[in-house]
Scaffold this active site. Structure first.
Site, PDB file in Angstrom:
ATOM      1  N   LYS A  65     -10.579  -5.163  -4.479  1.00 56.54           N
ATOM      2  CA  LYS A  65     -11.631  -4.184  -4.764  1.00 56.54           C
ATOM      3  C   LYS A  65     -11.065  -2.820  -5.122  1.00 56.54           C
ATOM      4  CE  LYS A  65     -13.252  -4.317   0.028  1.00 56.54           C
ATOM      5  NZ  LYS A  65     -12.336  -3.643   0.924  1.00 56.54           N
ATOM      6  N   LYS A  84      -3.779 -11.002  -6.691  1.00 53.45           N
ATOM      7  CA  LYS A  84      -5.100 -11.270  -6.116  1.00 53.45           C
ATOM      8  C   LYS A  84      -6.152 -10.308  -6.674  1.00 53.45           C
ATOM      9  CE  LYS A  84      -5.858  -8.514  -2.014  1.00 53.45           C
ATOM     10  NZ  LYS A  84      -6.723  -8.354  -0.899  1.00 53.45           N
ATOM     11  N   LYS A 113       0.824  -1.217   0.000  1.00 52.60           N
ATOM     12  CA  LYS A 113       0.000   0.000   0.000  1.00 52.60           C
ATOM     13  C   LYS A 113       0.857   1.265   0.000  1.00 52.60           C
ATOM     14  CE  LYS A 113      -4.395  -1.799   0.964  1.00 52.60           C
ATOM     15  NZ  LYS A 113      -5.728  -1.771   1.510  1.00 52.60           N
TER      16      LYS A 113
HETATM   17  P1  ATP Z   1      -8.351  -3.528  -0.916  1.00 54.25           P
HETATM   18  O1  ATP Z   1      -8.137  -3.820  -2.365  1.00 54.25           O
HETATM   19  O2  ATP Z   1      -9.064  -2.235  -0.649  1.00 54.25           O
HETATM   20  O3  ATP Z   1      -7.152  -3.743  -0.078  1.00 54.25           O
HETATM   21  P2  ATP Z   1      -9.513  -6.120  -0.567  1.00 54.25           P
HETATM   22  O4  ATP Z   1     -10.269  -6.486  -1.792  1.00 54.25           O
HETATM   23  O5  ATP Z   1      -8.204  -6.771  -0.330  1.00 54.25           O
HETATM   24  O6  ATP Z   1      -9.414  -4.560  -0.438  1.00 54.25           O
HETATM   25  P3  ATP Z   1     -10.314  -6.312   2.176  1.00 54.25           P
HETATM   26  O7  ATP Z   1     -11.302  -5.410   2.786  1.00 54.25           O
HETATM   27  O8  ATP Z   1      -8.885  -6.032   2.436  1.00 54.25           O
HETATM   28  O9  ATP Z   1     -10.495  -6.386   0.618  1.00 54.25           O
HETATM   29  O10 ATP Z   1     -10.615  -7.809   2.539  1.00 54.25           O
HETATM   30  C1  ATP Z   1     -11.787  -8.308   3.118  1.00 54.25           C
HETATM   31  C2  ATP Z   1     -11.695  -9.819   3.243  1.00 54.25           C
HETATM   32  O11 ATP Z   1     -11.744 -10.413   1.955  1.00 54.25           O
HETATM   33  C3  ATP Z   1     -10.417 -10.334   3.887  1.00 54.25           C
HETATM   34  O12 ATP Z   1     -10.702 -11.460   4.689  1.00 54.25           O
HETATM   35  C4  ATP Z   1      -9.582 -10.731   2.736  1.00 54.25           C
HETATM   36  O13 ATP Z   1      -8.639 -11.719   3.066  1.00 54.25           O
HETATM   37  C5  ATP Z   1     -10.632 -11.277   1.777  1.00 54.25           C
HETATM   38  N1  ATP Z   1     -10.204 -11.169   0.398  1.00 54.25           N
HETATM   39  C6  ATP Z   1      -9.901 -10.025  -0.260  1.00 54.25           C
HETATM   40  N2  ATP Z   1      -9.542 -10.285  -1.534  1.00 54.25           N
HETATM   41  C7  ATP Z   1      -9.615 -11.636  -1.674  1.00 54.25           C
HETATM   42  C8  ATP Z   1      -9.358 -12.529  -2.758  1.00 54.25           C
HETATM   43  N3  ATP Z   1      -8.974 -12.076  -3.927  1.00 54.25           N
HETATM   44  N4  ATP Z   1      -9.541 -13.853  -2.559  1.00 54.25           N
HETATM   45  C9  ATP Z   1      -9.942 -14.310  -1.358  1.00 54.25           C
HETATM   46  N5  ATP Z   1     -10.198 -13.527  -0.293  1.00 54.25           N
HETATM   47  C10 ATP Z   1     -10.034 -12.210  -0.435  1.00 54.25           C
END
Ligand code: ATP
Ligand code: LTN
Length: 331
Positions: free
Chosen positions: A198, A195, A113
């Protein structure tokens, strides 16, 4: 016998993706009756990167409605907004005094980040995992169901619990990450070695829970794959492996069943099938979220009773911590 405690949260940033659903929220639903669950909307974590205030507020409510639409039962668990329980910030402060700058700086998410938001490497971004440890430890959680990317943070929470217990006497339960097989890491549709996230700038890389049927089908159609037209999960085929994972997570088939079902079929047919199975699952969730968002009073009452329940549990741990570290509490 007392139920074991489960804690998890998602940040109300961006649109949730099918990765968030499969890696996190979906698993919470299966645990909510067996465990004493606390599920939060991590708005305090969200502001570690810049947020537009009105949007943050709107997304917080949307996420609450989404949790409910996915099947979280507010009678079975405490569903609440993190900033409604001030104990999170208070415990984070104490844990800060036990966290080494070096270990916080080594966290993968902090490094990622910082690179992505080079103009805003703030203390909160570095402190993010300490606040997360406070979330988990406040509730004496035994299990923390998260996607694979959060494992390192839960490990820091374990280290901090052990360190505190060692220094001040037994206080915290040492939590364990619970990472489900299969959906733990849904990859980007455009760069399948990364990965799905969002906050990805390319909207074609992620399938959002809010995407309509045509968009879902189009995104899968455009997903990056290899060109050998053979539907098998193999290490040198990250794109197809990811699509198979998604197909299995949404259809309930095993990998073997899915590989067999698409044997001899081309990528076009397979991608369409993945899109359809995902779109079929999302439609009822979207309809229910929309219905709930019109019930503002109900949502607000649900979140305040969740916060009360969380507050009662959190206060117990925080008082104990304050006593143990030597804060004067009156005679
Ligand atoms: P950002 O991109 O804003 O960092 P993010 O998509 O990683 O967000 P988080 O709010 O950080 O989302 O994650 C929420 C939950 O979803 C966490 O438990 C995280 O491990 C899970 N998660 C996020 N992305 C994935 C993915 N691609 N596959 C499986 N689990 C995920
Ligand atoms: N950092 C998590 C969200 C989160 C969390 C938590 C997850 C905040 N506090 C406590 C589990 C337990 C993420 O998914 N990005």
């Amino acid at each position: 016998m007392e139920k074991k405690i489960v804690y998890s949260a998602v940040q109300p940033t961006g649109n949730l993706t099918i990765g968030n659903y499969v890696g996190a929220i979906r698993n919470w639903v299966t645990m909510q009756n067996e465990y004493d669950c606390f599920f939060a909307i991590a708005d305090m974590h969200a502001i570690t990167v810049r947020q537009e205030p009105a949007e943050l507020r709107r997304r917080t409510l949307e996420l609450a409605a989404l949790y409910l639409a996915c099947g979280i039962d507010p009678a079975a668990c405490a569903l609440y907004v993190q900033s409604h329980v001030s104990a999170h910030a208070e415990l984070a402060w104490v844990l800060n005094t036990l966290t080494y700058v070096g270990e916080a700086a080594r966290m993968t998410q902090f490094k990622d980040k910082s690179a992505k938001h080079a103009d805003n490497i703030n203390m909160g971004l570095m402190d993010y995992p300490v606040l997360m440890a406070a979330d988990i430890l406040l509730y004496q959680a035994e299990y923390v169901p998260v996607g694979a990317d959060q494992k390192q943070h839960v490990e820091l929470s374990r280290d901090l619990a052990i360190r505190f217990n060692h220094r001040y006497g037994e206080t915290f339960k040492v939590p364990e990450p619970l990472i489900m097989k299969g959906g733990a890491k849904i990859a980007s549709l455009q760069e399948p070695t990364k990965k799905m996230s969002k906050s990805d700038e390319n909207p074609n890389a992620s399938v959002y829970l809010s995407d309509d049927r045509d968009t879902v089908i189009r995104k899968f159609k455009r997903a990056v794959t290899d060109s050998d037209n053979c539907v098998r999960a193999l290490p040198d085929k990250p794109g197809i492996t990811n699509l198979l994972n998604i197909y299995c997570a949404f259809s309930g088939s095993s990998l073997e069943e899915a590989e067999k079902a698409f044997e001899g079929k081309g990528y076009g047919e397979f991608k369409l099938a993945v899109g359809e199975v995902v779109a079929d699952k999302l439609a009822p969730v979207q309809a229910e979220q929309k219905r709930l968002l019109a019930e503002k009073q109900f949502l607000s009452e649900t979140l305040s009773s969740g916060a009360e329940r969380a507050f009662r549990a959190a206060r117990k741990t925080l008082s104990k911590v304050y006593r143990k570290v030597g804060f004067y509490r009156g005679e």
